[in-house]
Design a protein around this motif. Structure first.
Motif, short mmCIF file in Angstrom:
data_model
loop_
_atom_site.label_atom_id
_atom_site.label_comp_id
_atom_site.label_asym_id
_atom_site.label_seq_id
_atom_site.Cartn_x
_atom_site.Cartn_y
_atom_site.Cartn_z
N VAL A 209 0.84 -1.20 0.00
CA VAL A 209 0.00 0.00 0.00
C VAL A 209 0.88 1.26 0.00
O VAL A 209 0.56 2.25 -0.67
N GLY A 210 1.97 1.21 0.75
CA GLY A 210 2.87 2.36 0.81
C GLY A 210 3.50 2.70 -0.52
O GLY A 210 3.74 3.87 -0.82
N LEU A 211 3.76 1.69 -1.34
CA LEU A 211 4.30 1.95 -2.68
C LEU A 211 3.22 2.36 -3.66
O LEU A 211 3.41 3.27 -4.48
N ALA A 212 2.05 1.71 -3.58
CA ALA A 212 1.00 1.95 -4.56
C ALA A 212 0.44 3.37 -4.47
O ALA A 212 0.15 4.00 -5.49
N GLY A 213 0.28 3.89 -3.25
CA GLY A 213 -0.31 5.21 -3.08
C GLY A 213 0.49 6.32 -3.76
O GLY A 213 -0.05 7.05 -4.62
N PRO A 214 1.77 6.51 -3.42
CA PRO A 214 2.55 7.56 -4.09
C PRO A 214 2.70 7.36 -5.59
O PRO A 214 2.69 8.33 -6.36
N VAL A 215 2.83 6.09 -6.03
CA VAL A 215 2.96 5.84 -7.47
C VAL A 215 1.68 6.24 -8.19
O VAL A 215 1.72 6.86 -9.27
N ALA A 217 -0.39 8.53 -7.28
CA ALA A 217 -0.43 10.00 -7.30
C ALA A 217 0.49 10.56 -8.38
O ALA A 217 0.12 11.49 -9.10
N LEU A 218 1.68 10.01 -8.54
CA LEU A 218 2.62 10.51 -9.53
C LEU A 218 2.11 10.29 -10.95
O LEU A 218 2.23 11.17 -11.81
N ILE A 219 1.55 9.13 -11.21
CA ILE A 219 1.12 8.81 -12.57
C ILE A 219 -0.15 9.58 -12.95
O ILE A 219 -0.29 10.08 -14.06
N GLU A 220 -1.09 9.68 -12.01
CA GLU A 220 -2.39 10.27 -12.34
C GLU A 220 -2.50 11.77 -12.03
O GLU A 220 -3.54 12.37 -12.25
N SER A 221 -1.43 12.38 -11.49
CA SER A 221 -1.51 13.79 -11.12
C SER A 221 -1.78 14.70 -12.30
O SER A 221 -2.48 15.72 -12.18
N ALA A 222 -1.25 14.36 -13.48
CA ALA A 222 -1.48 15.19 -14.66
C ALA A 222 -2.95 15.19 -15.05
O ALA A 222 -3.46 16.17 -15.59
N ARG A 223 -3.65 14.08 -14.78
CA ARG A 223 -5.05 13.98 -15.18
C ARG A 223 -5.99 14.63 -14.17
O ARG A 223 -6.95 15.30 -14.54
N PRO A 229 -8.75 15.16 -4.31
CA PRO A 229 -8.66 14.08 -3.31
C PRO A 229 -8.31 12.73 -3.93
O PRO A 229 -7.79 11.84 -3.24
N VAL A 230 -8.60 12.58 -5.23
CA VAL A 230 -8.22 11.34 -5.92
C VAL A 230 -6.70 11.16 -5.89
O VAL A 230 -6.19 10.04 -5.94
N ILE A 231 -5.96 12.28 -5.77
CA ILE A 231 -4.50 12.23 -5.74
C ILE A 231 -3.96 12.29 -4.32
O ILE A 231 -3.15 11.44 -3.91
N TRP A 232 -4.41 13.28 -3.54
CA TRP A 232 -3.75 13.46 -2.24
C TRP A 232 -4.17 12.43 -1.20
O TRP A 232 -3.41 12.14 -0.28
N VAL A 233 -5.35 11.81 -1.35
CA VAL A 233 -5.74 10.76 -0.39
C VAL A 233 -4.84 9.52 -0.55
O VAL A 233 -4.27 9.03 0.44
N PRO A 234 -4.68 8.97 -1.76
CA PRO A 234 -3.74 7.85 -1.90
C PRO A 234 -2.31 8.22 -1.51
O PRO A 234 -1.59 7.40 -0.94
N LEU A 235 -1.90 9.46 -1.83
CA LEU A 235 -0.55 9.89 -1.48
C LEU A 235 -0.37 9.90 0.03
O LEU A 235 0.64 9.41 0.56
N ALA A 236 -1.35 10.47 0.75
CA ALA A 236 -1.26 10.52 2.21
C ALA A 236 -1.32 9.12 2.82
O ALA A 236 -0.56 8.80 3.74
N LEU A 237 -2.23 8.28 2.31
CA LEU A 237 -2.35 6.92 2.82
C LEU A 237 -1.07 6.13 2.59
O LEU A 237 -0.58 5.42 3.48
N GLY A 238 -0.52 6.24 1.38
CA GLY A 238 0.71 5.53 1.07
C GLY A 238 1.87 5.98 1.93
O GLY A 238 2.66 5.16 2.42
N THR A 239 1.99 7.29 2.11
CA THR A 239 3.07 7.82 2.95
C THR A 239 2.93 7.32 4.38
O THR A 239 3.92 6.93 5.02
N ALA A 240 1.70 7.32 4.91
CA ALA A 240 1.47 6.83 6.26
C ALA A 240 1.83 5.35 6.38
O ALA A 240 2.42 4.91 7.39
N CYS A 241 1.50 4.58 5.36
CA CYS A 241 1.83 3.15 5.38
C CYS A 241 3.34 2.93 5.32
O CYS A 241 3.86 1.99 5.95
#
Length: 457
Positions: A209-215, A217-223, A229-241
């Motif tokens: 989960v920690g790897l999937a969240g930031p990845v 966010a990086l891939i889908e941020s342009a879209r 929240p579609v970006i920062w929620v997975p980013l925050a969750l992944g970072t916390a994990c």
């Protein structure tokens, strides 16, 4: 007169074949990405995002579960874990080949990464448990020579398959070498399982989960944009994990990432160098392979042939460099090799929209191949020599996880590096980033590696 295969030769052959399949699948798909995007996205779609996901879905699970697979190899036996991995890899390869949609392919690739994670640490641990001293250095040199070339020969094989029978056979072709490896594996003795150790399932989940969240966010941020929240929620969750993962590994009695291993200087420095070198190895071929097809007009086969000289140099020179490093020390090979490889990518900066192979690409490809052959076997040998044999499975798993995660993160950044579409300027930025990463890897090795590793256990 019939000659029986020696146990040592059988172990080496099985280790090479099993790892080759896993490494190959990480790169063979690169040349198929334009064809996959054409079928599932079409004109006007977000092709780059799908292409990144097809690569990174595999790397996310491979990087996360390769650590727990290393522990499993030590706990349940290396031969048994390899057998599970081979069967799983065959099944998921078929699922990739039959995927009806882009999301289905991404999910199948993620499952394929889990199976691939079982293959590499058990194969390296088999070598470490079978060979010792200079023979181990030579065996690892041969292993890296053949498995390392999978990162380069993949585009050639993929190109031939895409141009002849279609991109789906890029995955279907895995079934044959898996069947051969399973047959050879019958004659390999099982290692003695470690007692009193358990597999760290909680750590594996936190890492995934920690790897999937930031990845994501990086891939889908342009879209979606960074404020979504579609970006920062997975980013925050992944970072916390990821934070939770480190804390858990510090307190659990059987961690999948034993932080104590990093007290060994060469292990810590070698893995730091691995981050830079393998990040470059993921980014450079990925961008070159896409560019020559989408901008230069190469066929898939021609795109694969573009990097074939690296394969030939690796096959000829990797074993030799592994032997020299075992006898004379690995520091200078690990330091100079990445610098030579970086020079190769700098030579490719003359590439324009025509992408003339003989003048723009080939000189840099040859120099890159020489530097890569000088680097990979000494790097792997040094890291494995820094851990005791009882930790060979997890030690090799840590290093392979580091290399896969480095590639995963760099590919996730590809959109930010090249922009919305891969053009000449984007390629040049990518080549510069690749060269900088290689230089960092060489400098880290020259400064940090000590040639006082144990040659015998």
């Amino acid at each position: 007169m019939r000659t029986e295969m020696t146990p040592e030769r059988r172990v080496l052959l099985v280790a090479v074949l099993a790892s080759f399949v896993s490494f190959l699948d990480g790169t063979v798909v690169n040349v198929a990405l334009p064809a996959i995007a054409d079928e599932f996205v079409g004109a006007g779609g977000d092709a780059l995002a799908l292409q990144q996901w097809v690569v990174d879905a595999y790397l996310i699970t491979l990087g996360a579960f390769i650590l727990v697979a290393g522990s499993a190899a030590d706990v349940y036996g290396r031969r048994r874990v390899m057998m599970w991995g081979l069967i799983g890899f065959g099944v998921t390869s078929v699922a990739c080949a039959l995927a009806p949609t882009g999301p289905a392919l991404v999910l199948a690739r993620a499952a394929q990464g889990v199976a691939g994670a079982l293959l590499v640490p058990s194969s390296l641990a088999m070598i470490v448990g079978t060979f010792s001293g200079p023979a181990q250095g030579r065996a690892i040199g041969r292993w890296t020579g053949w498995t390392g070339t999978a990162m380069i020969v993949g585009p050639l094989l993929g190109g031939l398959l895409v141009d002849t029978v279609g991109w789906r056979w890029v995955f279907g072709i895995n079934v044959l070498p898996i069947a051969v490896t399973l047959w050879l594996l019958r004659g390999v003795e099982e290692s003695r399982p470690a007692t009193g150790r358990r597999v760290d399932v909680v750590g594996a989940v936190l890492a995934a989960v920690g790897l999937a969240g930031p990845v994501f966010a990086l891939i889908e941020s342009a879209r979606f944009g960074w404020s979504s929240p579609v970006i920062w929620v997975p980013l925050a969750l992944g970072t916390a994990c990821l934070v939770g993962f480190v804390l858990w590994e510090l307190r659990t009695p059987d961690p999948m990432l034993p932080l104590r291993l990093f007290r060994e200087r060469n292990f810590a420095v070698g893995n730091l160098a691995t981050v830079a070198v393998y990040g470059a190895l993921a980014l450079g071929p990925f961008l070159v392979t896409l560019f020559v097809q989408q901008v230069g007009g190469y066929s898939a086969t021609a795109a694969g042939l573009a990097l074939l000289p690296v394969t030939l140099v690796m096959l000829v020179m990797s074993g030799r460099f592994g032997d020299l490093a075992a006898r004379h020390g690995a520091r200078w090979f690990m330091g100079v090799g990445p610098l030579v490889a970086a020079a190769g990518y700098l030579l490719m900066l003359r590439t324009d929209a025509d992408a003339d192979y003989w003048t723009d690409l080939l000189p840099g490809v040859l120099v890159f191949g020489l530097g890569l052959a000088c680097t990979v076997a000494p790097l792997t040998s040094t890291i494995l020599a820094a851990v005791p044999e009882a930790d060979a499975g997890i030690g090799s798993a840590v290093n392979n996880a580091v290399s896969r995660i480095a590639g995963l993160v760099v590919i996730a950044f590809a959109g930010l590096i090249v922009g919305d579409a891969l053009d000449v300027d984007g390629l040049h930025r990518g080549l510069l980033v690749t060269a900088v990463l290689l230089v960092c890897g060489g400098v880290v090795s020259l400064v940090g590696i000590r040639d006082d590793v144990r040659q015998e256990r």
